[in-house]
Scaffold this motif. Structure first.
Motif, PDB file in Angstrom:
ATOM      1  N   ASP A  45      23.694  42.075  41.784  1.00 18.47           N
ATOM      2  CA  ASP A  45      23.531  41.477  43.112  1.00 18.47           C
ATOM      3  C   ASP A  45      22.056  41.247  43.420  1.00 18.47           C
ATOM      4  O   ASP A  45      21.678  40.193  43.953  1.00 18.47           O
ATOM      5  CB  ASP A  45      24.154  42.368  44.189  1.00 18.47           C
ATOM      6  N   ALA A  46      21.213  42.219  43.083  1.00 14.14           N
ATOM      7  CA  ALA A  46      19.777  42.086  43.337  1.00 14.14           C
ATOM      8  C   ALA A  46      19.186  40.943  42.517  1.00 14.14           C
ATOM      9  O   ALA A  46      18.369  40.163  43.023  1.00 14.14           O
ATOM     10  CB  ALA A  46      19.061  43.396  43.011  1.00 14.14           C
ATOM     11  N   LEU A  47      19.611  40.818  41.284  1.00 12.09           N
ATOM     12  CA  LEU A  47      19.112  39.726  40.439  1.00 12.09           C
ATOM     13  C   LEU A  47      19.582  38.369  40.952  1.00 12.09           C
ATOM     14  O   LEU A  47      18.811  37.394  40.947  1.00 12.09           O
ATOM     15  CB  LEU A  47      19.557  39.938  38.992  1.00 12.09           C
ATOM     16  N   ALA A  52      18.303  33.388  43.811  1.00 12.82           N
ATOM     17  CA  ALA A  52      18.531  32.473  44.925  1.00 12.82           C
ATOM     18  C   ALA A  52      17.254  32.248  45.732  1.00 12.82           C
ATOM     19  O   ALA A  52      16.957  31.124  46.142  1.00 12.82           O
ATOM     20  CB  ALA A  52      19.636  33.026  45.828  1.00 12.82           C
ATOM     21  N   GLN A  53      16.491  33.316  45.938  1.00 10.05           N
ATOM     22  CA  GLN A  53      15.231  33.191  46.663  1.00 10.05           C
ATOM     23  C   GLN A  53      14.242  32.339  45.894  1.00 10.05           C
ATOM     24  O   GLN A  53      13.525  31.510  46.458  1.00 10.05           O
ATOM     25  CB  GLN A  53      14.636  34.572  46.947  1.00 10.05           C
ATOM     26  N   GLY A  57      12.706  28.682  47.106  1.00 11.77           N
ATOM     27  CA  GLY A  57      11.274  28.440  47.199  1.00 11.77           C
ATOM     28  C   GLY A  57      10.822  27.221  46.431  1.00 11.77           C
ATOM     29  O   GLY A  57       9.766  26.664  46.700  1.00 11.77           O
ATOM     30  N   GLU A  58      11.609  26.769  45.475  1.00  8.96           N
ATOM     31  CA  GLU A  58      11.267  25.596  44.658  1.00  8.96           C
ATOM     32  C   GLU A  58      11.591  24.291  45.367  1.00  8.96           C
ATOM     33  O   GLU A  58      11.137  23.237  44.942  1.00  8.96           O
ATOM     34  CB  GLU A  58      12.010  25.659  43.320  1.00  8.96           C
ATOM     35  N   LYS A  59      12.375  24.342  46.421  1.00  9.33           N
ATOM     36  CA  LYS A  59      12.787  23.098  47.103  1.00  9.33           C
ATOM     37  C   LYS A  59      11.685  22.527  47.925  1.00  9.33           C
ATOM     38  O   LYS A  59      10.802  23.021  48.418  1.00  9.33           O
ATOM     39  CB  LYS A  59      14.025  23.355  47.976  1.00  9.33           C
TER      40      LYS A  59
END
Length: 59
Positions: A45-47, A52-53, A57-59
């Motif tokens: 879940d952490a990975l 996802a974060q 941030g790439e968008k």
């Protein structure tokens, strides 16, 4: 077995080979149906959250 590591099953009786295959399939099926430990699901879940974060941030 002869100790050969070439994957050759000629020296194993067909009935024994079939029984080995069935036992391995049963063992894999049992292991695959077990629930993952909480620590491992927490890590996954952490990975996923980290991924996802990173993608956000790439968008």
């Amino acid at each position: 077995m002869s100790g050969k590591k070439d994957g050759n099953r000629k020296d194993i009786a067909p009935a024994v080979s079939k029984q080995i295959d069935e036992n391995l399939k049963r063992l894999y099926s049992d292991a695959a149906s077990e629930e993952l430990p909480k620590s491992l699901t927490d890590l996954l879940d952490a990975l996923r959250q980290q991924d996802a974060q990173k993608k956000a941030g790439e968008k």
